[in-house]
Scaffold this active site. Structure first.
Site, PDB file in Angstrom:
ATOM      1  N   ARG A 173       0.872  -1.173   0.000  1.00 24.87           N
ATOM      2  CA  ARG A 173       0.000   0.000   0.000  1.00 24.87           C
ATOM      3  C   ARG A 173       0.910   1.224   0.000  1.00 24.87           C
ATOM      4  O   ARG A 173       1.733   1.392   0.910  1.00 24.87           O
ATOM      5  CB  ARG A 173      -0.909  -0.011   1.226  1.00 24.87           C
ATOM      6  N   ASN A 199      -7.206   8.031   2.711  1.00 22.39           N
ATOM      7  CA  ASN A 199      -6.824   7.463   3.994  1.00 22.39           C
ATOM      8  C   ASN A 199      -7.642   8.058   5.134  1.00 22.39           C
ATOM      9  O   ASN A 199      -7.778   9.279   5.246  1.00 22.39           O
ATOM     10  CB  ASN A 199      -5.335   7.730   4.257  1.00 22.39           C
ATOM     11  N   GLU A 200      -8.218   7.195   5.967  1.00 25.01           N
ATOM     12  CA  GLU A 200      -8.901   7.594   7.206  1.00 25.01           C
ATOM     13  C   GLU A 200      -9.684   8.892   7.014  1.00 25.01           C
ATOM     14  O   GLU A 200      -9.375   9.917   7.631  1.00 25.01           O
ATOM     15  CB  GLU A 200      -7.872   7.717   8.322  1.00 25.01           C
ATOM     16  N   TRP A 247       1.469  -1.483   8.967  1.00 28.85           N
ATOM     17  CA  TRP A 247       2.066  -0.150   8.970  1.00 28.85           C
ATOM     18  C   TRP A 247       3.347  -0.200   9.793  1.00 28.85           C
ATOM     19  O   TRP A 247       3.307  -0.602  10.947  1.00 28.85           O
ATOM     20  CB  TRP A 247       1.103   0.874   9.589  1.00 28.85           C
ATOM     21  N   GLU A 278      -4.356  -1.208   7.779  1.00 27.13           N
ATOM     22  CA  GLU A 278      -3.217  -0.814   8.618  1.00 27.13           C
ATOM     23  C   GLU A 278      -3.353  -1.514   9.956  1.00 27.13           C
ATOM     24  O   GLU A 278      -4.462  -1.707  10.461  1.00 27.13           O
ATOM     25  CB  GLU A 278      -3.188   0.696   8.887  1.00 27.13           C
ATOM     26  N   TYR A 304      -5.685  -0.449  15.525  1.00 27.12           N
ATOM     27  CA  TYR A 304      -4.689  -0.028  16.498  1.00 27.12           C
ATOM     28  C   TYR A 304      -5.271  -0.248  17.894  1.00 27.12           C
ATOM     29  O   TYR A 304      -5.759  -1.331  18.195  1.00 27.12           O
ATOM     30  CB  TYR A 304      -4.258   1.413  16.231  1.00 27.12           C
ATOM     31  N   HIS A 312      -8.604  -0.027  10.014  1.00 23.05           N
ATOM     32  CA  HIS A 312      -7.266   0.148  10.568  1.00 23.05           C
ATOM     33  C   HIS A 312      -7.321  -0.241  12.036  1.00 23.05           C
ATOM     34  O   HIS A 312      -8.098   0.321  12.811  1.00 23.05           O
ATOM     35  CB  HIS A 312      -6.806   1.584  10.395  1.00 23.05           C
TER      36      HIS A 312
END
Length: 458
Positions: A95, A172-173, A297, A268, A241, A239
């Site tokens: 990516r 992105n986001e 990431w 990610e 996290y 994503h």
């Protein structure tokens, strides 16, 4: 549910902003047309496409993303070697961070075309993403998805005809923790505009809430977005996290999409983060069990306090960090689970050209040795891009290599072509060599495989 205050990408962006001086654009948003209320039937797939909740390549083969993120927008000079190294470590995809020019220096059409060409040369599926949308509504200078669509239209010449090799990640986001309720309408409009502009690529859309969707906005509205795509060719990206610090949270989120037959990838994730400690083992295990793609990431160059998310220290593939070793070499990791897209020709377990033979000759000086390796294509079709796998019989270590790139894990060695010798013509051969150290006899490896297919020995 904990709310994500900053992502790995967001922290990297803060660092990059101090390095790059291009100011945010003050351009007005381009009005987006309303998505069609009665979508037409999807046209025949020319490239990657979605069927029954699965991402398939242009040959109709199931494809599961196994790769990492690379921050091209801030480190463009690093991209050629980064792509080679990422491929050599076993990834099937990458990516790539691009910039629209609104917040960071624009990645132009020629640059995008070069990135795509390099991905293809390295037999990597290219997921291209526009990063300037990160945290819109909360992050100063971030732009809406409508601006990302403007960008994609402006670089369309670099993407036309690349549907077999490129997935377009719209932005992105695209929402932070404010205004995320607009995600559904914004994403539907963006997809509609991309289709109206003639993009037949698989489109990837990121979740709001800095990509983590703690509000479940994407989870609960993904079916609307998918149905509004006239091509039915949209993939959803979460994503993971700090919000995803338990196996239960990881599995629940992914299974919500699987049960609805909606395509989902982990676009990610990391092994640590300032907003909490994500359960990377659960993420990778669940992805393998469910056949879900993931893109970790990130390769290198993180700053702003999240340097621990670097996989390679200083972009040096020989100095993998703990996180880099984990994602490439650990259980459920890239080397163990990645399968190359069939659009590049041969895949693991397939004979790429009808046959191959390897001649391996050693010059031994006790503690040191040279090996000269010739790979012959004994089949009737050219091999486009090659990797040769073998195992040492003893305690040998590769040091320097010429006419190839090599990685070693234990006794296992993988050699991958350079750009100038990527093709092995039918009936032809390529050669490379290396020197190494040893703690015993230097015998010839007992077996070789070319792109996963067994070869005859010397």
């Amino acid at each position: 549910m904990r709310r994500r205050l900053a992502t790995a990408a967001g922290a990297l962006l803060a660092m990059a902003a101090s390095l790059l001086t291009a100011p945010p654009s003050a351009q007005a948003d381009t009005p987006a047309p309303t998505a069609p209320t009665a979508p037409t039937a999807p046209r025949a797939a020319a490239g990657f496409h979605v069927r029954d909740g699965r991402l398939l390549d242009a040959n109709g083969e199931d494809f599961v993303l196994r790769g990492v993120n690379h921050a091209h927008a801030w480190y463009p000079a690093r991209t050629p070697q980064a792509l080679k190294d990422i491929k050599a470590l076993g990834a099937n995809s990458v990516r790539v961070v691009l910039a629209t020019g609104d917040r960071w220096t624009r990645t132009g059409t020629a640059d995008v075309a070069s990135i795509v060409a390099q991905c293809r040369q390295n037999r990597l599926v290219c997921v291209l993403e526009a990063h300037d949308t990160t945290g819109y509504g909360e992050q100063a200078g971030a732009v809406p998805l409508s601006r990302a669509v403007d960008y994609w239209v402006s670089v369309a010449d670099a993407l036309r005809g690349q549907e077999k090799y490129v997935v377009v990640n719209l932005g992105n986001e695209p929402h932070g923790n404010s205004g995320y309720e607009a995600w559904t309408a914004d994403t539907r409009n963006a997809v509609a505009r991309m289709r109206a502009a003639g993009f037949g690529h698989t489109l990837m859309v990121d979740a709001p809430n800095w990509g983590q969707d703690w509000s479940h906005t994407m989870r609960d509205n993904a079916s609307q977005v998918f149905a509004a795509d006239p091509e039915r060719n949209t993939v959803f990206s979460i994503h993971m996290y700090g919000v995803y610090d338990t196996a239960a949270e990881v599995n629940d989120y992914l299974n919500r999409f699987i049960s609805q037959r909606l395509p989902i990838v982990v676009g990610e994730f990391g092994d640590a983060h300032s907003d909490g400690d994500p359960d990377e083992n659960a993420i990778m295990a669940a992805a393998r069990q469910l056949g879900v793609g993931y893109l970790g990431w990130s390769w290198s160059g993180n700053g702003g306090g999240v340097e621990y998310l670097d996989m390679a220290t200083g972009f040096d593939a020989s100095r993998l960090t703990g996180w880099g070793s984990r994602i490439f070499h650990g259980p459920d990791g890239i080397r163990e689970t990645a399968r190359e897209a069939s659009v590049f020709g041969s895949g693991p377990g397939e004979d790429p050209a009808g046959g191959c033979a390897v001649d391996y000759r050693v010059s031994d000086w006790g503690d040191w040795f040279n090996a000269d390796v010739t790979v012959r294509n004994t089949g009737t079709a050219a091999v486009e891009g090659w990797r040769l796998d073998f195992a040492f019989a003893g305690e040998q270590r590769v040091h320097s290599v010429w006419n190839a790139r090599a990685t070693q894990e234990g006794r296992q060695v993988r050699a991958v072509n350079e750009s100038w010798n990527a093709t092995i013509p039918a009936g032809g051969a390529v050669s490379f060599g290396f020197n190494g150290s040893s703690a015993g006899a230097n015998g010839v490896p007992s077996s070789f495989s070319l792109n996963g297919a067994a070869c005859a020995g010397s």
